[in-house]
Design an enzyme around this catalytic site. Structure first.
Site, PDB file in Angstrom:
ATOM      1  N   ARG B 328      31.283  40.571  42.944  1.00 18.87           N
ATOM      2  CA  ARG B 328      32.037  40.272  41.748  1.00 18.87           C
ATOM      3  C   ARG B 328      32.002  38.768  41.407  1.00 18.87           C
ATOM      4  O   ARG B 328      32.043  38.261  40.266  1.00 18.87           O
ATOM      5  CB  ARG B 328      33.575  40.498  41.878  1.00 18.87           C
ATOM      6  CG  ARG B 328      34.384  40.461  40.660  1.00 18.87           C
ATOM      7  CD  ARG B 328      35.840  40.918  40.805  1.00 18.87           C
ATOM      8  NE  ARG B 328      36.226  42.184  40.977  1.00 18.87           N
ATOM      9  CZ  ARG B 328      36.396  43.033  39.764  1.00 18.87           C
ATOM     10  NH1 ARG B 328      36.468  42.275  38.454  1.00 18.87           N
ATOM     11  NH2 ARG B 328      36.621  44.165  39.553  1.00 18.87           N
ATOM     12  N   GLU B 730      45.125  40.665  38.188  1.00 14.30           N
ATOM     13  CA  GLU B 730      44.200  39.530  38.571  1.00 14.30           C
ATOM     14  C   GLU B 730      43.924  38.541  37.566  1.00 14.30           C
ATOM     15  O   GLU B 730      44.001  37.091  37.489  1.00 14.30           O
ATOM     16  CB  GLU B 730      42.829  39.991  39.176  1.00 14.30           C
ATOM     17  CG  GLU B 730      43.303  40.623  40.577  1.00 14.30           C
ATOM     18  CD  GLU B 730      42.068  41.384  40.780  1.00 14.30           C
ATOM     19  OE1 GLU B 730      41.693  42.562  40.098  1.00 14.30           O
ATOM     20  OE2 GLU B 730      41.410  41.177  41.908  1.00 14.30           O
TER      21      GLU B 730
END
Lengths: 471, 780
Positions: B328, B730
């Site tokens: 990521r 997030e």
């Protein structure tokens, strides 16, 4: 035997008086709303209220962190957990405010916030947001980012609009801040069969805020002697310009002292940097002194006030000692087995005297300093007649830099003098690198805080740029 | 364009937001939360005879165990047993992605805090007392503490990953400006206020029920089965709620649940294991520290033409989720910017720290910090404001990410323009300039921070969920999904979905605990996607039930199914209320033997990713936003406050404004904490020095920005999001990165000789040292 009222129930128990109150509440009484967060008084998830019967027959409620408070300190008190604030099938004003404002996410810290805000609602004489925030300053929330909690605190403050403060218990009950049984508490405390706790241990424990962080397990069944509820040790008195503070007095006792707040107008501002409201309600000055942390905030206060300690031994004999001479080396000080500090005394500053406290840490509030410092200066037409400096985090003990002080005494205040004095100070201090900073940082910070005393106390004389090396 | 009009067009106004907040749904648990009546794992009323367990762990970061003497500990009255790896009936292995993590150390220890044994006793107090009596002899070996050190020694978790777009080498030739630099971002402690814990109860036939404070019930179940050497069906994992997770309980809730289950199986007694805070801080991994080096090239008109970056991820002693987190980082290496030529590589470096793990943002924040540092450095060198470079490179519709996904429904520019106009960036900057001119000892700084964050598990097979819905015969409803409630409000959103589809009062609906026997083979509640995946599964289940109920209703009302609607607990025919209520309809359905239970399964469509080519379309959609952060620095003391954070955030069409705003605020403050005061400190031997709440500080109520203004951008939402309401957990954390750069700018205003550093967090120590940087050098 420890006897107290827990919520609406009278408790008489023979379990160890040294057990943390939190464990008694949760695991002996299964009041699970009080949460275990950190066990060092730093998160506030275990906040409960302690009600103490006052001379006027009223009960004064204060918030504490139950994780670092010995059960024995509950003797003769009213202890309230979140369950003890609950109404039947309704929310209290505080609970409703938390709900309305989305101030609860995972919910784990929530009971602690509810208790602190309930304490604020009952006790605080000023129902404004600043005081509400002080009340919850010792509560940590990892989810919300606090804004919703600030909104909830604002809603609680609004609910007191145009009401006389402090409100009576009757009014608080009628408006659903607290349940009805609170009204019966004063007479029930009087009716308690409180025994003086007879303990023969060698470890004196007052508030427990340092000892229970460091060794709760050892104290639980250890040889302790609880002195936190001994009123004689808690008095603050002023006689002929000499202030005598009982070693058992808490930071809150000082915070609430009207005359001392007049004498030290920035007292609350300074004490706010020292600890959260929960800790202020428990921590004693004697405890802070014998914890002997090189960065003990209150030690620096008293060093700069040139304080004298009174020490009593087990036979009741007393001796006095200037605080300056108390510390010998790291965590080593002049106190023999069985001796107890009873009072801290200092002469009140006069009209020519100025006092300042500085503290820098990673987090401005409720953190342990990297470097901290207190200074008292008596000056007349810029001549330094007397000066006391205390500086923490730069040596093995809280430091009273004799050479710097000697260098400054009798001289005329000037930019050059302070720059030269800092050189002496830098020679005297010997910081070590640790989790609170590198040596270079602590030296720089010591200089900055030394200068900050003077830019704060003499803003018309000095400014930061005076001390910059190249202008 | 007229300013007021432009504001209306781009962002919902403040008064609209506050009206929305008044009406929006409250967290369904808030009633029990504020009364202290919500149940967490440590609050369960335990069975009689329950034992309590404490973990004995390695005192050093790396070494050979020579001997451990448990005899004194075993002699303590009340100690039941002490378990080590030798007692493990199955595999002594808990690694999720890579099987490289023993449950208990065998001959070697790989990090300080590594579990060696489990002490089980009648009380936690006794177990702690016993732990102190264990003596251990270890031959201490040198510890690798930093990622760079690990790379130098060739110590890696797995092979590096690398994404490429265009041709960076050729592009650098064409650049008017090329800058290189190094950055560091430190780890971050999750500091969920509820520490890790589990409670295991033995059932008949060797079955075990475990209540765990985990984000991933299935991985707990699977790992327990593996360690105990039994099949998964013998292990039931139940989760009521978590007192905070933030990624810290995605993988790292597992060992404690496994240990409790192991002890319960072997002792045939219930066992509770709740870590105390110090054990939790020492034993569990954190956000990964990253050391990175980059080269950035810009054209004369400030377009980023090429960007190369090497990330060194400090993975700790075992893989945990590090490979996925590293991936990521690459996905978000260019943040909100279109860069035509990109080359990124990430090394997961094996060190002797506790295995670092998921933490809100999951490697994305670490990637974004580097490109923001590169831009700040370029801006300072070229002599322009960073925001000029930021804006010149914002992602536009149909731009391609470095992994091949084409960006659509892009809101990057829209949130940016909205932020600069609604909050009037020029006026803010002018105020700061004026302030700094008139103040010597206090300086202000400002930074903008755009964010773009991809939603979906980047491991495509994980993007699925199920919902089990029972309508009981009295019309009340029970819902089970894979979603774990940890404060993010997912249960409330699920409640809303069911209440909306069935058109019944939410008081009739119960969201059940998350339980592996009701919803199996689940993905963890993570990646911001819990509400999307489970909400869509629930939506499918509810819709299927409604379809069946419409058949019953059309039969009763003698009409076409298409004419029937459900409104306010009644059945409507062609828009007219009928006498048929929800309850009577359910009774009729019962009599007709219609199934009132449905299992909805949802798997995100469209997404795919080919790891062999590092190309694909891994994200269902992206979330966008722009923040403006301002700070004031006390240049005498090196302390600072954040005056304001103003954000235009892309919620899509928020289904729960209050809950979503809470996610943005909470994530923002957590992000600021990561960038400022939260400092993880391991010494050179890998021992944690920031090992208590007295030495690791997270934001308190006084350290939050004085003003927090968060407004939504007006968009159509995205069909891939649940009810077009985008994931929110997030993305907002990364607004906090702006705090770092606001501080840098304030420092520059005081000390023009300061060379900007990119070494987070920016603690008061670093601020003070920077304010007096050249002076400090002179003194040496």
């Amino acid at each position: 035997m420890v006897e107290f009222i827990l919520n609406n129930t009278t408790i008489r128990t023979a379990v160890d008086a040294g057990m943390p109150l939190l464990d008694f509440i949760r695991y002996h009484k299964r009041l699970i709303g009080t949460k275990v967060g950190c066990r060092e008084g730093d998160c506030g998830a275990c906040t409960v209220l302690v009600g103490t019967l006052q001379d006027d027959g009223q009960v004064m409620y204060q918030s504490i962190t139950s994780c670092i408070s010995p059960l024995g300190n509950a003797n003769g008190k009213h202890i309230i957990t979140v369950e003890g604030t609950n109404l039947i099938d309704r929310l209290t004003v505080v609970q409703q405010a938390m709900k309305d404002n989305y101030a609860t996410q995972c919910g784990f810290c929530t009971p602690g916030f509810v208790m602190s805000l309930t304490g604020f609602s009952i006790t605080s004489t000023e129902k404004d947001i600043a005081h509400a925030l002080d009340a919850i300053s010792g509560n940590i929330c990892r989810c919300t980012g606090y804004k919703s909690i600030v909104n909830a605190a604002n809603q609680v403050c609004q609910s007191f609009k145009n009401r006389k403060v402090p409100p009576t218990l009757d009014w608080l009950v009628s408006q659903e801040y607290i349940p009805e049984y609170f009204i019966t508490i004063p007479e029930r405390i009087i009716a308690l069969n409180i025994e003086e706790q007879v303990q023969t241990g060698t470890v004196f424990v007052s508030g427990g805020t340092d000892l229970y962080v460091q060794k709760a397990d050892a104290l639980q069944q250890g040889a302790i002697r609880l002195i936190g509820t001994v009123n004689a040790l808690r008095k603050i008195s002023i006689k002929e310009e000499v202030c005598t503070i009982g070693a058992g007095a808490t930071v809150s006792d000082l915070w609430n002292h009207k005359r001392l707040n007049l004498i030290f107008p920035k007292l609350k501002e300074h004490l706010k940097l020292v600890s959260s409201e929960q800790i202020r309600n428990m921590a004693s000055f004697g405890g802070n002194i014998v914890n002997a942390s090189p960065i003990g905030d209150m030690i620096l206060f008293f060093l700069a006030l040139d304080s004298i300690l009174t020490i009593r031994n087990s036979k009741g004999e007393e001796r006095t000692l200037p605080l300056q001479k108390f510390y010998k080396s790291y965590k080593n000080f002049d106190l023999k087995e069985g001796e107890l500090i009873t009072t801290i005394q200092f002469t009140l500053p006069n009209a020519n005297s100025k006092f300042n406290f500085e503290k820098v840490c990673k987090r401005t509030h409720l953190d342990i300093a990297s470097v901290n410092s207190a200074l008292q200066i008596v000056s007349k037409e810029l001549i330094i007649e007397d000066i006391h400096i205390a500086i923490g985090g730069v040596a093995a003990t809280p430091m009273y830099p004799h050479k710097t002080i000697a260098f400054l005494k009798g001289k005329e205040l000037s930019k050059t003098l302070l720059i030269e004095a800092n050189k002496v100070l830098q020679y005297e201090i010997a910081p070590i690198a640790d989790v609170r900073g590198t040596v270079a940082y602590k030296r720089l910070l010591a200089r900055q805080l030394f200068f900050a005393h003077f830019t704060t106390l003499y803003p018309y004389l000095f400014k930061l740029t005076d001390f910059l090396q190249d202008g | 364009m007229d300013k007021t009009k432009s504001q209306t067009a781009l962002a919902v106004k403040k008064d609209q937001v506050s009206k929305g907040l008044q009406q929006s749904i409250r967290n369904m648990d808030s009633y029990t939360h504020v009364r202290g009546e919500s149940i967490y794992v440590d609050d369960i009323n335990v069975r009689q005879g329950t034992f309590h367990a404490v973990v004995f762990d390695s005192p050093v970061a790396h070494g050979h165990i020579k001997s451990v003497d448990y005899s004194k500990a075993l002699a303590v009255e009340g100690v039941a047993r002490i378990f080590t790896y030798q007692d493990v009936p199955g595999e002594n292995q808990i690694g999720g992605i890579v099987p490289d993590e023993p449950l208990f150390a065998e001959d070697e220890v790989h990090f300080q805090g590594m579990p060696i044994a489990l002490i089980v006793a009648e009380s936690e107090y006794i177990a702690r007392q016993a732990r102190q009596l264990i003596t251990i002899e270890i031959d201490e070996l040198p510890a690798i503490v930093t990622a760079k050190d690990a790379k130098g020694k060739g110590s890696f978790i797995n092979a590096p990953r690398s994404f490429h777009l265009g041709d960076t080498t050729a592009a650098f030739q064409k650049c008017a400006y090329v800058f290189e630099g190094e950055t560091f971002s430190n780890g971050q402690e999750h500091l969920y206020i509820e520490a890790q814990g589990a409670y295991a109860e033995p059932l008949e036939n060797g079955n075990i029920r475990v209540t765990s404070s985990t984000q991933g019930p299935t991985s707990v179940q699977k790992t327990i089965a593996n360690v105990l050497g039994v099949s998964m069906h013998k292990i039931e994992v139940d989760v009521t709620r978590l007192g905070g997770g933030f990624g810290g309980k995605e993988d790292q809730a597992t060992p404690w649940a496994v240990m409790a289950a192991l002890a319960a199986q072997l002792l045939k007694q219930s066992v509770k294991l709740i870590l105390n805070r110090h054990d939790d801080l020492r034993m569990t991994g954190k956000r990964h520290p990253y050391e990175s080096t980059y080269t950035i090239g810009l054209s004369k008109d400030l377009k980023i033409l090429a960007y190369e970056v090497e990330f060194l991820q400090n993975s700790g002693a075992a893989a945990d989720l590090s490979p996925a987190i590293a991936e990521r980082t690459l996905f978000h290496a260019t943040n909100s910017y279109y860069v035509p030529n990109v080359s990124t590589i990430v090394h997961s470096c094996k060190t002797h720290l506790p295995p670092n793990t998921a933490f809100r943002g999951f490697g994305g924040p670490q990637g974004m910090f580097v490109i923001e540092s590169a831009i700040a450095k370029a801006a300072t060198a070229i002599g322009v404001k960073a925001r000029v470079i930021q804006e010149a490179n914002l992602l536009q519709e149909n731009d391609t990410f470095s992994y091949g996904q084409v960006a659509t429904q892009v809101e990057a520019q829209k949130t940016w323009t909205s932020a600069t106009t609604v909050f009037d960036i020029e006026a803010l900057e002018q105020e700061i300039t004026d302030f700094n001119t008139t103040h010597d000892a206090i300086k202000k700084g400002l930074a903008m921070m755009p964010i773009t964050f991809g939603i979906s598990f980047t491991n495509t097979p994980m993007n699925h969920a199920r919902a089990l819905v029972h309508i009981y015969q009295d019309g009340s409803v029970g819902i089970s999904t894979a979603a774990v409630e940890m404060g993010q409000g997912v249960n409330t959103k699920l409640l809303q979905i069911a209440a909306q589809v069935f058109a019944i009062d939410s008081a009739k609906i119960k969201i059940e605990s998350t339980n592996t026997t009701r919803v199996a083979n689940t993905s963890p509640s993570a990646a911001s996607s819990t509400a999307d995946l489970n909400g869509k599964a629930l939506l499918k289940a509810c819709n299927a039930l409604v379809a069946r109920l419409k058949t019953v209703a059309s039969d009763a009302l003698k009409c076409k199914e298409s004419e029937i609607t459900f409104q306010q607990e009644c059945i409507y025919l062609a828009g007219q209320k009928t006498e048929l209520t929800w309850e009577t309809l359910i009774s009729k359905a019962m009599l007709k033997r219609v199934a009132l239970t449905e299992n909805g399964h949802y798997a995100t469509p469209v997404i795919h990713f080919d790891k062999t080519k590092e190309r694909g379309h891994p994200f269902a959609y992206h979330v966008y936003g722009t923040a403006i952060i301002t700070t004031t620095v006390d240049c005498m003391r090196g302390t600072y406050v954040f005056d304001a954070v103003k954000i235009i955030h892309d919620y899509g069409k928020s289904m729960s404004e209050g809950i979503d705003l809470g996610q943005v605020e909470g994530a923002l403050v957590q992000g600021i904490g990561w960038m400022t005061m939260e400092e993880i400190d391991y010494d050179a031997n890998g021992r944690l020095r920031s090992n208590a709440l007295s030495t690791y500080k997270i934001p308190d109520i006084f350290s939050i920005p004085t003003v927090m203004e968060i407004l939504p951008v007006v968009t159509e939402g995205n069909d891939m999001a649940i009810l077009k309401s985008k994931a929110v957990g997030e993305p907002p954390l990364m607004y906090g990165i702006g705090a770092y750069f606001a501080l840098q700018n304030a420092i520059m205003a005081f000390n023009p000789k300061y060379t900007m550093k990119f070494h987070a967090p920016m603690t008061p120590e670093k601020v003070l040292m920077s304010l007096y940087e050249k002076e400090a050098e002179n003194q040496k």
